[in-house]
Design a protein around this motif. Structure first.
Motif, PDB file in Angstrom:
ATOM      1  N   GLN A 268       0.838  -1.198   0.000  1.00 42.89           N
ATOM      2  CA  GLN A 268       0.000   0.000   0.000  1.00 42.89           C
ATOM      3  C   GLN A 268       0.876   1.251   0.000  1.00 42.89           C
ATOM      4  N   ARG A 269       0.474   2.237  -0.803  1.00 39.20           N
ATOM      5  CA  ARG A 269       1.149   3.532  -0.871  1.00 39.20           C
ATOM      6  C   ARG A 269       0.098   4.643  -0.751  1.00 39.20           C
ATOM      7  N   ARG A 270       0.404   5.684   0.036  1.00 43.18           N
ATOM      8  CA  ARG A 270      -0.444   6.880   0.112  1.00 43.18           C
ATOM      9  C   ARG A 270       0.383   8.029  -0.448  1.00 43.18           C
ATOM     10  N   LEU A 271      -0.066   8.558  -1.627  1.00 42.28           N
ATOM     11  CA  LEU A 271       0.662   9.613  -2.308  1.00 42.28           C
ATOM     12  C   LEU A 271       0.475  10.954  -1.614  1.00 42.28           C
ATOM     13  N   SER A 272       1.324  11.923  -1.953  1.00 41.79           N
ATOM     14  CA  SER A 272       1.220  13.247  -1.336  1.00 41.79           C
ATOM     15  C   SER A 272      -0.097  13.927  -1.665  1.00 41.79           C
ATOM     16  N   SER A 273      -0.721  13.563  -2.774  1.00 47.72           N
ATOM     17  CA  SER A 273      -2.025  14.119  -3.154  1.00 47.72           C
ATOM     18  C   SER A 273      -3.155  13.527  -2.343  1.00 47.72           C
ATOM     19  N   GLY A 274      -2.882  12.508  -1.535  1.00 44.17           N
ATOM     20  CA  GLY A 274      -3.902  11.855  -0.754  1.00 44.17           C
ATOM     21  C   GLY A 274      -4.440  10.596  -1.408  1.00 44.17           C
ATOM     22  N   ILE A 275      -4.077  10.351  -2.676  1.00 43.97           N
ATOM     23  CA  ILE A 275      -4.531   9.160  -3.376  1.00 43.97           C
ATOM     24  C   ILE A 275      -3.846   7.937  -2.764  1.00 43.97           C
ATOM     25  N   GLY A 276      -4.628   6.899  -2.491  1.00 45.62           N
ATOM     26  CA  GLY A 276      -4.078   5.660  -1.960  1.00 45.62           C
ATOM     27  C   GLY A 276      -4.167   4.540  -2.982  1.00 45.62           C
ATOM     28  N   ILE A 277      -3.159   3.683  -3.025  1.00 49.92           N
ATOM     29  CA  ILE A 277      -3.120   2.561  -3.970  1.00 49.92           C
ATOM     30  C   ILE A 277      -2.790   1.295  -3.179  1.00 49.92           C
ATOM     31  N   LEU A 278      -3.627   0.268  -3.363  1.00 51.21           N
ATOM     32  CA  LEU A 278      -3.407  -1.024  -2.724  1.00 51.21           C
ATOM     33  C   LEU A 278      -3.215  -2.086  -3.803  1.00 51.21           C
ATOM     34  N   ALA A 279      -2.096  -2.806  -3.753  1.00 49.20           N
ATOM     35  CA  ALA A 279      -1.828  -3.904  -4.682  1.00 49.20           C
ATOM     36  C   ALA A 279      -1.827  -5.207  -3.895  1.00 49.20           C
ATOM     37  N   VAL A 280      -2.607  -6.201  -4.364  1.00 47.02           N
ATOM     38  CA  VAL A 280      -2.748  -7.480  -3.681  1.00 47.02           C
ATOM     39  C   VAL A 280      -2.317  -8.596  -4.635  1.00 47.02           C
ATOM     40  N   SER A 281      -1.399  -9.465  -4.189  1.00 46.16           N
ATOM     41  CA  SER A 281      -0.962 -10.596  -5.007  1.00 46.16           C
ATOM     42  C   SER A 281      -0.926 -11.853  -4.148  1.00 46.16           C
ATOM     43  N   ASP A 282      -1.129 -12.986  -4.789  1.00 49.19           N
ATOM     44  CA  ASP A 282      -1.156 -14.280  -4.109  1.00 49.19           C
ATOM     45  C   ASP A 282       0.263 -14.852  -4.054  1.00 49.19           C
ATOM     46  N   VAL A 283       0.771 -15.104  -2.861  1.00 48.49           N
ATOM     47  CA  VAL A 283       2.124 -15.654  -2.694  1.00 48.49           C
ATOM     48  C   VAL A 283       2.055 -16.990  -1.960  1.00 48.49           C
ATOM     49  N   SER A 284       0.935 -17.663  -2.087  1.00 43.04           N
ATOM     50  CA  SER A 284       0.766 -18.932  -1.371  1.00 43.04           C
ATOM     51  C   SER A 284       1.810 -19.959  -1.788  1.00 43.04           C
ATOM     52  N   GLU A 285       2.059 -20.077  -3.104  1.00 43.42           N
ATOM     53  CA  GLU A 285       3.040 -21.059  -3.572  1.00 43.42           C
ATOM     54  C   GLU A 285       4.443 -20.729  -3.081  1.00 43.42           C
ATOM     55  N   GLN A 286       4.797 -19.434  -3.131  1.00 40.09           N
ATOM     56  CA  GLN A 286       6.107 -19.028  -2.637  1.00 40.09           C
ATOM     57  C   GLN A 286       6.221 -19.295  -1.139  1.00 40.09           C
ATOM     58  N   LYS A 287       5.110 -19.050  -0.432  1.00 44.76           N
ATOM     59  CA  LYS A 287       5.117 -19.295   1.004  1.00 44.76           C
ATOM     60  C   LYS A 287       5.311 -20.782   1.291  1.00 44.76           C
TER      61      LYS A 287
END
Length: 579
Positions: free
Chosen positions: A119-138
């Motif tokens: 998750q990143r919150r930009l200086s403009s206030g916009i937030g971005i959430l990226a979700v990925s599956d890492v079950s196999e790596q885990k």
């Protein structure tokens, strides 16, 4: 204008969707008022919320509430945990995380699923959430961690074994060794792993081991052999070595386990008397002579150990210690003589004073010298021997003496023998009061000090082929005596010999040379060239070294380097008029 705005929004959506696919992640974008402005279609693969929860304008708090209701709640404790946050607590925690400037974490979502949240919150206030599956790596990480734990456990089990164990790969390099195996060589595991037997042992012994190793790897047939090993500290180790193949086709490994039977080789129950409960090896010849790891510089008192490169086809060295046992006890005779012969000594026995006197006369007539007399304290008439015996050093022994202790005492007595202090008329020794004339002409070109009869033959063939006059000494003491007598121009000195090793012989020659101010070239002949060995050569006064096995080219190179006056040709032809 509305159409243009709609086209622009579609372009932005398509760009975000493509970006998420390229990153292998689902994207969720929200503004400073925590209102969703974009949600990729892949979000529902991670959070099966109603489609209405993903439309632009949906409050982030409402989306999180829907996620909680699905039961897929990243960051929560497992269902078996006693403490699980309620709906409002969980939503409040997630909202706090979304207002961080940067947040990354791998979180569990269900029993077998793991999600990577960035998750990143930009200086403009916009937030971005990226979700990925890492079950196999885990899962791979968990398997890797479990493998490491199993490896660690296996190493602990190996190290706890009292028997020496090692594992080799198909290239015959060590990939696992336990502490008992390292103790034989007096090396750390790190110094052995990744190396082969050829890196640690003499070439002849390494080839002997590699031959059986390759046979086991190629055929899968196990191999067993009784061996006698001399550890690096000079102690005896009697083992039954077993080798067998493990692993899958194309991924075979060789496991070697040495079952320590030293206690059985001496006394089964540890007692020195044996009796009905004792079990003693009667024929030590069943043990194949293996590697001798003993370094004579660590304990000079036992420098007469067997040669570090024994060979089953080579008869006992001429310079081996000659030990005579005088006892009327047949059982004691059999026990001691068998053990002494099994350790490489030339041993025999007499059973009374008359046989002892006859032996002394016969030995003197044949020019044989006895190194040590073992005299049984229970032998009738032994007091007459104690007052009249002068042929050699004698040691009193008893029937309850342990054979291993006896060996140590024999080596210690012989190492500290006072025979070198006998009168010059008997030994031909040169002392400080009788210096060697500096202008004395060498009677031979090369003196070879070598106790192994096969190597003696090889040296003789090479030097005779080159037309070089030479003499061969069978041990260090004889080498010093011949040096005084013949004054050779070059000495080829084997570093491991009985009676007096090559280092000690070199020191004795240097001390005898000092008053006259002359210096004979001494070249060490060694089975290995470890730094400690080369340092011993240097400190004992040797000028150079060569490694076994020797060759004509090697000897000719030494002659050209140290005997320039000797007329040898590059082709190795003999010179005329050689002695």
């Amino acid at each position: 204008m509305g159409d243009v705005a709609s086209d622009g929004a579609d372009i932005s959506r398509n760009i975000l969707e493509a970006s998420g696919e390229a990153l292998g992640a689902a994207l969720l974008v929200f503004d400073r008022d925590d209102t969703i402005i974009f949600a990729s279609a892949a979000i529902v693969q991670f959070f099966p919320v109603p489609a209405a929860m993903l439309l632009p304008g949906t409050q982030l708090r409402s989306f999180l509430g829907a996620v909680y209701d699905t039961g897929v709640r990243p960051g929560t404790l497992p269902e078996s945990s006693r403490h699980r946050p309620n709906r409002e607590e969980w939503i409040a925690e997630q909202m706090a995380l979304h207002w961080r400037e940067r947040y990354e974490n791998v979180e569990r979502a269900g029993r077998t699923r793991w999600l990577f949240l960035r998750q990143r919150r930009l200086s403009s206030g916009i937030g971005i959430l990226a979700v990925s599956d890492v079950s196999e790596q885990k899962k791979r990480d968990e398997h890797f961690r479990a493998d490491l734990e199993r490896i660690t456990l296996t190493q602990e089990i190996l190290h706890a074994q009292p028997n020496p164990i090692c594992v080799k790969d198909r290239s015959l390099n060590y990939i696992a060794v336990n502490r008992a195996f390292c103790a034989i060589h007096d090396l750390s595991p790190d110094a052995m792993l990744g190396r082969s037997a050829a890196d640690l042992l003499g070439p002849e012994v390494a080839e002997h081991f590699d031959r059986s190793d390759r046979h086991v790897l190629e055929t899968g047939t196990s191999h067993s052999e009784a061996e006698h090993i001399v550890r690096a500290d000079g102690s005896d180790l009697w083992v039954v070595t077993r080798k067998y193949r493990v692993g899958l086709p194309g991924r075979h490994f060789l496991v070697t386990c040495m079952n320590d039977v030293t206690d059985i080789a001496v006394w089964y129950d540890g007692s020195e008397k044996g009796g009905d409960t004792g079990l003693q090896i009667r024929d030590y010849s069943i043990f194949t002579p293996a590697q001798n790891f003993y370094d004579p510089f660590r304990s000079p008192a036992v420098s007469q150990r067997v040669d570090p490169e024994p060979n089953d086809d080579v008869p006992p060295a001429l310079g081996a210690l000659r030990v005579l046992l005088a006892t009327a006890d047949v059982e004691m005779e059999e026990r001691f003589v068998t053990r002494l012969r099994g350790s490489g000594l030339d041993a025999c026995a007499v059973r009374n004073i008359e046989e002892l006197d006859a032996f002394a006369v016969a030995a003197e007539g044949r020019g044989l010298e006895l190194d040590l007399l073992l005299l049984d304290v229970a032998l009738p008439g032994r007091h007459r021997v104690l007052t009249s015996w002068r042929a050699c050093t004698w040691v009193e022994v008893s029937s309850d003496m342990d054979a291993t202790v006896l060996l140590a005492e024999i080596f210690g007595v012989c190492a500290n023998s006072t025979r070198s202090a006998l009168p010059k008329s008997e030994w031909g020794m040169a002392f400080d009061s009788d210096p060697v004339p500096a202008a004395q002409v060498a009677m031979v070109d090369v003196l070879v000090a070598e106790d192994n009869q096969v190597n003696q033959f090889v040296f003789a063939q090479i030097l005779e082929g080159l037309g070089i006059s030479h003499r061969i000494a069978a041990d260090g003491r004889e080498a010093v005596d011949l040096w005084h007598e013949l004054q050779p121009a070059l000495v080829l000195m084997d570093v491991s010999m009985p009676v007096m090793n090559g280092f000690e012989a070199a020191v004795a020659i240097r001390e005898a040379e000092r008053p006259a101010g002359r210096r004979t070239t001494i070249v060490a002949v060694t089975a290995q060239a470890l730094d400690i060995d080369l340092e011993h050569c240097r400190t004992s006064g040797m000028d150079d070294h060569i490694m076994k096995p020797i060759s004509p080219d090697m000897i000719e190179m030494l002659l050209r380097k140290y005997l320039p006056a000797v007329d040898t040709y590059a082709s190795g032809s003999v010179r005329s008029g050689s002695r």
